[in-house]
Motif scaffolding. Sequence first.
Motif, PDB file in Angstrom:
ATOM      1  N   ILE A  15       0.837  -1.202   0.000  1.00  0.00           N
ATOM      2  CA  ILE A  15       0.000   0.000   0.000  1.00  0.00           C
ATOM      3  C   ILE A  15       0.871   1.251   0.000  1.00  0.00           C
ATOM      4  CG2 ILE A  15      -1.580   1.350   1.438  1.00  0.00           C
ATOM      5  CD1 ILE A  15      -2.913  -1.344   2.208  1.00  0.00           C
ATOM      6  N   GLU A  16       1.914   1.232   0.770  1.00  0.00           N
ATOM      7  CA  GLU A  16       2.821   2.393   0.831  1.00  0.00           C
ATOM      8  C   GLU A  16       3.487   2.642  -0.519  1.00  0.00           C
ATOM      9  OE1 GLU A  16       4.465   5.694   2.465  1.00  0.00           O
ATOM     10  OE2 GLU A  16       3.007   4.365   3.416  1.00  0.00           O
ATOM     11  N   VAL A  17       3.911   1.584  -1.178  1.00  0.00           N
ATOM     12  CA  VAL A  17       4.532   1.719  -2.514  1.00  0.00           C
ATOM     13  C   VAL A  17       3.523   2.300  -3.499  1.00  0.00           C
ATOM     14  CG1 VAL A  17       5.438   0.411  -4.482  1.00  0.00           C
ATOM     15  CG2 VAL A  17       6.252  -0.088  -2.170  1.00  0.00           C
ATOM     16  N   LEU A  18       2.296   1.778  -3.473  1.00  0.00           N
ATOM     17  CA  LEU A  18       1.261   2.282  -4.378  1.00  0.00           C
ATOM     18  C   LEU A  18       0.921   3.734  -4.076  1.00  0.00           C
ATOM     19  CD1 LEU A  18      -1.138  -0.793  -4.560  1.00  0.00           C
ATOM     20  CD2 LEU A  18       0.380   0.050  -6.357  1.00  0.00           C
ATOM     21  N   ASN A  19       0.839   4.079  -2.803  1.00  0.00           N
ATOM     22  CA  ASN A  19       0.562   5.465  -2.433  1.00  0.00           C
ATOM     23  C   ASN A  19       1.608   6.413  -2.984  1.00  0.00           C
ATOM     24  OD1 ASN A  19      -1.845   5.067  -1.077  1.00  0.00           O
ATOM     25  ND2 ASN A  19      -0.874   4.859   0.932  1.00  0.00           N
ATOM     26  N   LYS A  20       2.867   6.050  -2.865  1.00  0.00           N
ATOM     27  CA  LYS A  20       3.952   6.905  -3.372  1.00  0.00           C
ATOM     28  C   LYS A  20       3.884   7.027  -4.888  1.00  0.00           C
ATOM     29  CE  LYS A  20       7.199   6.150   0.392  1.00  0.00           C
ATOM     30  NZ  LYS A  20       8.481   5.576   0.804  1.00  0.00           N
ATOM     31  N   ARG A  21       3.634   5.901  -5.552  1.00  0.00           N
ATOM     32  CA  ARG A  21       3.585   5.929  -7.018  1.00  0.00           C
ATOM     33  C   ARG A  21       2.401   6.772  -7.499  1.00  0.00           C
ATOM     34  NH1 ARG A  21       3.230   0.379  -9.882  1.00  0.00           N
ATOM     35  NH2 ARG A  21       1.048   0.555  -9.301  1.00  0.00           N
ATOM     36  N   TYR A  22       1.234   6.551  -6.918  1.00  0.00           N
ATOM     37  CA  TYR A  22       0.063   7.295  -7.351  1.00  0.00           C
ATOM     38  C   TYR A  22       0.154   8.766  -6.983  1.00  0.00           C
ATOM     39  CZ  TYR A  22      -2.066   2.891  -8.669  1.00  0.00           C
ATOM     40  OH  TYR A  22      -2.338   1.691  -9.272  1.00  0.00           O
ATOM     41  N   TYR A  23       0.765   9.069  -5.859  1.00  0.00           N
ATOM     42  CA  TYR A  23       0.958  10.472  -5.497  1.00  0.00           C
ATOM     43  C   TYR A  23       1.817  11.169  -6.552  1.00  0.00           C
ATOM     44  CZ  TYR A  23       2.358  14.655  -2.989  1.00  0.00           C
ATOM     45  OH  TYR A  23       2.588  15.962  -2.645  1.00  0.00           O
ATOM     46  N   ALA A  24       2.900  10.523  -6.964  1.00  0.00           N
ATOM     47  CA  ALA A  24       3.769  11.102  -7.990  1.00  0.00           C
ATOM     48  C   ALA A  24       3.010  11.275  -9.309  1.00  0.00           C
ATOM     49  CB  ALA A  24       5.004  10.229  -8.195  1.00  0.00           C
ATOM     50  N   GLU A  25       2.211  10.292  -9.673  1.00  0.00           N
ATOM     51  CA  GLU A  25       1.436  10.383 -10.910  1.00  0.00           C
ATOM     52  C   GLU A  25       0.406  11.506 -10.826  1.00  0.00           C
ATOM     53  OE1 GLU A  25      -0.250   6.629 -12.082  1.00  0.00           O
ATOM     54  OE2 GLU A  25       1.680   5.623 -12.005  1.00  0.00           O
ATOM     55  N   ILE A  26      -0.231  11.659  -9.684  1.00  0.00           N
ATOM     56  CA  ILE A  26      -1.221  12.718  -9.507  1.00  0.00           C
ATOM     57  C   ILE A  26      -0.558  14.083  -9.600  1.00  0.00           C
ATOM     58  CG2 ILE A  26      -2.730  13.808  -7.795  1.00  0.00           C
ATOM     59  CD1 ILE A  26      -3.501  10.921  -6.933  1.00  0.00           C
ATOM     60  N   GLN A  27       0.613  14.239  -9.001  1.00  0.00           N
ATOM     61  CA  GLN A  27       1.324  15.513  -9.076  1.00  0.00           C
ATOM     62  C   GLN A  27       1.711  15.830 -10.519  1.00  0.00           C
ATOM     63  OE1 GLN A  27       1.447  17.593  -6.503  1.00  0.00           O
ATOM     64  NE2 GLN A  27       0.287  15.997  -5.482  1.00  0.00           N
ATOM     65  N   CYS A  28       2.126  14.814 -11.252  1.00  0.00           N
ATOM     66  CA  CYS A  28       2.475  15.000 -12.666  1.00  0.00           C
ATOM     67  C   CYS A  28       1.247  15.426 -13.462  1.00  0.00           C
ATOM     68  CB  CYS A  28       3.056  13.706 -13.216  1.00  0.00           C
ATOM     69  SG  CYS A  28       3.570  13.801 -14.936  1.00  0.00           S
ATOM     70  N   MET A  29       0.112  14.784 -13.208  1.00  0.00           N
ATOM     71  CA  MET A  29      -1.127  15.138 -13.912  1.00  0.00           C
ATOM     72  C   MET A  29      -1.576  16.548 -13.560  1.00  0.00           C
ATOM     73  SD  MET A  29      -3.387  11.699 -13.754  1.00  0.00           S
ATOM     74  CE  MET A  29      -2.713  10.140 -14.244  1.00  0.00           C
ATOM     75  N   LYS A  30      -1.436  16.943 -12.301  1.00  0.00           N
ATOM     76  CA  LYS A  30      -1.795  18.302 -11.911  1.00  0.00           C
ATOM     77  C   LYS A  30      -0.956  19.321 -12.663  1.00  0.00           C
ATOM     78  CE  LYS A  30      -3.544  17.505  -7.224  1.00  0.00           C
ATOM     79  NZ  LYS A  30      -3.310  17.758  -5.788  1.00  0.00           N
ATOM     80  N   GLN A  31       0.338  19.043 -12.826  1.00  0.00           N
ATOM     81  CA  GLN A  31       1.207  19.954 -13.565  1.00  0.00           C
ATOM     82  C   GLN A  31       0.814  20.006 -15.032  1.00  0.00           C
ATOM     83  OE1 GLN A  31       3.526  22.056 -12.259  1.00  0.00           O
ATOM     84  NE2 GLN A  31       3.506  22.906 -14.314  1.00  0.00           N
TER      85      GLN A  31
END
Length: 69
Positions: A15-31
């Motif tokens: 779960i922690e690995v997925l959270n980090k990966r999805y957080y990074a993807e979400i930040q990229c999408m926001k940009q």
Amino acid sequence: MSEFCVKCTEHEANIEVLNKRYYAEIQCMKQKIKDLQEANAKLQNENDALIMDVAFYGGGLTNLSCNNK
């Protein structure tokens, strides 16, 4: 009971690995969204300027906007 704890630990790690990966993807999408909004605003301004040019050089003030405002 110890097997359950091991499975829970593995799941928590996953779960922690997925959270980090999805957080990074979400930040990229926001940009990307921010960049696209800026590009859209620039194109809208250019479009508005072209509409005014056509209206001015066309001899009349005709609303060429798709918004029909």
